[in-house]
Scaffold this active site. Structure first.
Site, mmCIF file in Angstrom:
data_model
loop_
_atom_site.group_PDB
_atom_site.id
_atom_site.type_symbol
_atom_site.label_atom_id
_atom_site.label_comp_id
_atom_site.label_asym_id
_atom_site.label_seq_id
_atom_site.Cartn_x
_atom_site.Cartn_y
_atom_site.Cartn_z
ATOM 1 N N ASP A 67 -3.341 -3.208 9.007
ATOM 2 C CA ASP A 67 -4.091 -2.076 9.578
ATOM 3 C C ASP A 67 -5.599 -2.280 9.755
ATOM 4 O O ASP A 67 -6.270 -2.739 8.824
ATOM 5 C CB ASP A 67 -3.951 -0.840 8.678
ATOM 6 C CG ASP A 67 -2.541 -0.605 8.181
ATOM 7 O OD1 ASP A 67 -1.642 -1.378 8.514
ATOM 8 O OD2 ASP A 67 -2.359 0.385 7.445
ATOM 9 N N TRP A 79 -5.780 -0.297 -0.302
ATOM 10 C CA TRP A 79 -5.023 -0.052 0.919
ATOM 11 C C TRP A 79 -5.848 0.763 1.919
ATOM 12 O O TRP A 79 -7.027 1.025 1.713
ATOM 13 C CB TRP A 79 -3.685 0.611 0.565
ATOM 14 C CG TRP A 79 -2.748 -0.336 -0.162
ATOM 15 C CD1 TRP A 79 -3.032 -1.603 -0.621
ATOM 16 C CD2 TRP A 79 -1.388 -0.074 -0.520
ATOM 17 N NE1 TRP A 79 -1.921 -2.132 -1.224
ATOM 18 C CE2 TRP A 79 -0.905 -1.232 -1.185
ATOM 19 C CE3 TRP A 79 -0.532 1.022 -0.342
ATOM 20 C CZ2 TRP A 79 0.413 -1.311 -1.662
ATOM 21 C CZ3 TRP A 79 0.772 0.937 -0.825
ATOM 22 C CH2 TRP A 79 1.237 -0.220 -1.471
ATOM 23 N N ARG A 107 -0.933 8.202 0.840
ATOM 24 C CA ARG A 107 -1.901 7.167 1.224
ATOM 25 C C ARG A 107 -2.569 7.400 2.582
ATOM 26 O O ARG A 107 -2.145 8.221 3.369
ATOM 27 C CB ARG A 107 -1.221 5.799 1.218
ATOM 28 C CG ARG A 107 0.036 5.671 2.053
ATOM 29 C CD ARG A 107 0.655 4.270 1.852
ATOM 30 N NE ARG A 107 1.880 4.118 2.621
ATOM 31 C CZ ARG A 107 3.104 4.344 2.137
ATOM 32 N NH1 ARG A 107 3.261 4.756 0.898
ATOM 33 N NH2 ARG A 107 4.170 4.173 2.899
ATOM 34 N N TRP A 142 -2.494 -13.301 6.448
ATOM 35 C CA TRP A 142 -1.881 -12.038 6.889
ATOM 36 C C TRP A 142 -2.932 -10.972 7.149
ATOM 37 O O TRP A 142 -3.866 -10.816 6.352
ATOM 38 C CB TRP A 142 -0.939 -11.541 5.782
ATOM 39 C CG TRP A 142 -0.535 -10.116 5.922
ATOM 40 C CD1 TRP A 142 -1.231 -9.014 5.498
ATOM 41 C CD2 TRP A 142 0.653 -9.614 6.548
ATOM 42 N NE1 TRP A 142 -0.540 -7.861 5.820
ATOM 43 C CE2 TRP A 142 0.625 -8.205 6.458
ATOM 44 C CE3 TRP A 142 1.746 -10.228 7.170
ATOM 45 C CZ2 TRP A 142 1.653 -7.401 6.978
ATOM 46 C CZ3 TRP A 142 2.764 -9.419 7.674
ATOM 47 C CH2 TRP A 142 2.706 -8.021 7.577
#
Ligand SMILES: *[C@@H]1O[C@H](CO)[C@@H](O)[C@H](O)[C@H]1NC(C)=O
Ligand SMILES: *[C@@H]1O[C@H](CO)[C@@H](O)[C@H](O)[C@H]1NC(C)=O
Ligand SMILES: *[C@@H]1O[C@H](CO)[C@@H](O)[C@H](O)[C@H]1NC(C)=O
Ligand SMILES: *[C@@H]1O[C@H](CO)[C@@H](O)[C@H](O)[C@H]1NC(C)=O
Ligand SMILES: *[C@@H]1O[C@H](CO)[C@@H](O)[C@H](O)[C@H]1NC(C)=O
Length: 573
Positions: free
Chosen positions: A61, A120, A186, A58
């Site tokens: 971004d 992230w 975030r 996978w």
């Protein structure tokens, strides 16, 4: 190390004094599938020839993109263990030309309390002296979203293979005082320097249904202070993910550094809307003394704002390429296939071709165009001009590899008076494209390309125009119709569409499509509208794929020029 981690998190829990917060991924979370191994066969028909993707698993971004010592760096959200979202680290690839990419070890992965549950999205900033710094979102032991800093270990390494995290992480976090929602905080942007010599950065957030770009300032890039007011916000729009804030020149196509401001630039604020999964933007002015961003009149954040792309394109980010004085946009294109199919093929997600981005002469929108480097993959040039396409005709563009091609066509319309009338209720372009797909005959259109088509046309993706008139003006609709793209019924085949603001009395209508097995990335009107589709043909694969030009309107139109090329396979990871 483990002991100190525990000590740190205990301290942390005490210090913060918050309850446990749910981990909000904004992705479908398939916990049981996050570590399912799969083997990826090289013969798969949907893997790309020149769009970025890792060998398996996978991706989402693009992160921290930058150019350092002449090397382009792309980090990206990656699950090292499976084909669905989860276990997220910053994978890393570099390139000398934005076309061929070399993989490296993951650059940032969970290793300290402030990111132990995930690393992230975030961005790179080039600090004075040419030193890169990365701000990214970490998921802490309480599953709170916090912002962290990492810097390169060895500045002499042009590949920046190793990164050191600040001992002061997290540098920005939700507290009882600042009322920041710990599940909605975030994706820090590239920072910019203000006239007071302080750095500024925005972080995406929300309060109830209000989207927010929370502003922080710092003198040293380590100690960050939240500003009283966000840089921008909008009601009833939901979470703002992956904000991007940058200047564009009022005139010309060059890019400028993120800290530049003055009367010769406008500012762009892009946000990725979690609600709709669209990247929207506004254009406005930024007062860097008062730290106020004011979108221009008519430029507002809403579900129907202007978008980078009217198909699949999300969580994008720009960077200033100081080698070639341009601003480059990179974005994530997700799958339209089922999760079961993603697991079977062993991967999910690709990146779009890097796009140069600049302000249109009207000042009302941006223009995007594939970076010219991609043209070095072109081979087998096929070209013709001045070809009339009568109503109902289909002509094949042969001698190109139709599964992996670059095609650029422009159309001329002799009799614009014949255009159908646009009904006042037809304001939603995507809806109009679903109602009037490629099979619905019109007068001026549908005309355009049938890509990834089987020879019997049972499978094809139609990228086409329709021309309407409203009072004395013409309205151009562009559609990407996936409804017949595959015999497999498990794919999302929603048609996409947009209105294209061009003066067709005086300009030709152009369409360039980058076709790559399961991707159709289209640039219309010279890059004023982009539409990216994912399709999974079962017949029109590899050598069995065909490319056609078609006109299903009653009126003839002319192809003033068509150029097509096979695209060579890039070296990607
Ligand atoms: C830093 O990178 C350079 C260039 O790759 C290399 O020659 C040097 O050995 C590295 N230094 C350290 C301490 O790893
Ligand atoms: C905080 O964010 C979470 C996750 O999106 C959401 O469920 C919750 O309603 C938010 N709280 C507020 C006050 O906005
Ligand atoms: C990914 O694709 C699916 C199906 O096509 C869509 O519903 C979803 O919103 C997409 N997600 C993102 C982040 O683009
Ligand atoms: C196409 O037609 C135009 C005008 O009729 C002419 O000027 C041009 O040379 C033609 N181009 C080609 C390649 O035949
Ligand atoms: C043109 O429209 C007719 C009637 O709807 C349809 O049967 C035909 O397949 C269409 N042609 C193409 C190339 O889409």
């Amino acid at each position: 190390m483990a002991n100190s981690n525990i000590a740190f998190s205990l301290f942390f829990a005490f210090f913060v004094g918050h309850g446990i917060v749910e981990l909000q991924a904004s992705h479908h979370v398939y916990s049981h599938l996050q570590t399912v191994k799969s083997s990826v066969s090289a013969k798969q028909p949907y893997r790309t020839g020149y769009h970025f993707q890792p060998p398996k698993n996978w991706i989402n971004d693009p992160n921290g993109i930058m150019v350092y010592k002449g090397v382009y760096h792309l980090f990206y959200q990656y699950n090292p263990k499976g084909a669905v979202w989860g276990n997220i680290v910053w994978a890393h690839s570099t390139s000398k030309d934005l076309v061929n990419w070399t993989p490296h070890e993951a650059a940032i992965y969970p290793s300290q309390p402030s990111d132990i549950n995930g690393c992230w999205s975030g961005s790179a900033t080039i600090l004075p002296g040419g030193k890169p710094a990365i701000l990214y979102t970490g998921i802490d032991p309480l599953n709170r979203q916090v912002q962290n800093l990492a810097i390169p270990k060895n500045l002499s390494d042009p590949y920046l293979r190793e990164w050191i995290k600040s001992a002061k992480n997290p540098l920005m976090q939700p507290t009882a005082q600042n009322h920041i929602n710990a599940s909605s905080f975030r994706d820090p942007t590239t920072a910019w320097l203000g006239p007071d010599k302080q750095w500024r950065v925005i972080v995406g957030s929300k309060v109830n249904r209000q989207g927010l770009a929370i502003l922080f300032k710092s003198k040293d890039f380590v100690n960050w202070v939240q500003s009283k007011t966000p840089l921008d916000s909008a009601k009833n729009i939901g979470m703002w993910e992956c904000p991007d804030f940058f200047p564009v020149l009022v005139k010309g196509r060059n890019g400028v550094d993120t800290s530049i401001n003055g009367p010769y630039v406008k500012h762009v604020l892009k946000v990725s809307l979690d609600d709709t999964r669209h990247d929207i933007y506004t254009i406005g002015s930024y007062d860097n003394v008062k730290d106020v961003y004011t979108p221009d009149k008519g430029s507002i954040e809403s579900y129907s704002s202007v978008r980078y792309d009217y198909g699949k394109y999300y969580a994008s980010k720009t960077f200033f390429d100081n080698v070639k004085n341009r601003r480059i946009l990179m974005g994530w294109i997700n799958e339209s296939s089922s999760v079961a199919d993603d697991i079977k093929k062993g991967w999910s997600g690709v990146h779009a071709i890097p796009r140069k981005i600049w302000l249109d002469g009207s000042g009302k929108q941006l223009v995007q165009w594939p970076v010219p480097e991609i043209q070095k993959l072109r081979a087998n040039h096929v070209s013709f001009a001045n070809k009339t396409l009568r109503g109902g005709s289909v002509i094949e563009i042969s001698n190109v590899n139709a599964a992996q091609a670059d095609v650029d066509v422009s159309f001329e319309i002799a009799d614009l008076e014949k255009a159908e009338v646009l009904k006042p209720s037809w304001t939603n372009a995507q809806l109009l494209c679903s109602r009037k797909g490629a099979l619905v005959k019109g007068r001026l259109g549908p005309f355009g390309l049938l890509v990834l088509a089987s020879d019997d046309l049972k499978e094809n993706t139609a990228v086409f125009f329709r021309i309407f008139k409203r009072q004395n003006k013409h309205v151009v609709l562009i559609c990407s119709d996936q409804s017949r793209s595959s015999l497999n019924q498990d794919n999302d085949k929603t048609p996409y569409g947009a209105f294209l603001d061009v003066d067709i009395q005086h300009q030709k209508l152009s369409l360039r499509s980058l076709i790559d097995h399961s991707i159709v990335e289209s640039f219309c009107g010279g890059g004023k509208v982009c539409i990216t589709s994912r399709v999974y043909p079962t017949l029109a694969i590899n050598k069995a794929a065909h490319l056609y030009a078609f006109n299903n309107g009653t009126q003839a139109i002319k192809i003033s020029k068509l150029n097509a090329w096979s695209m060579k396979t890039a070296k990607i990871n």
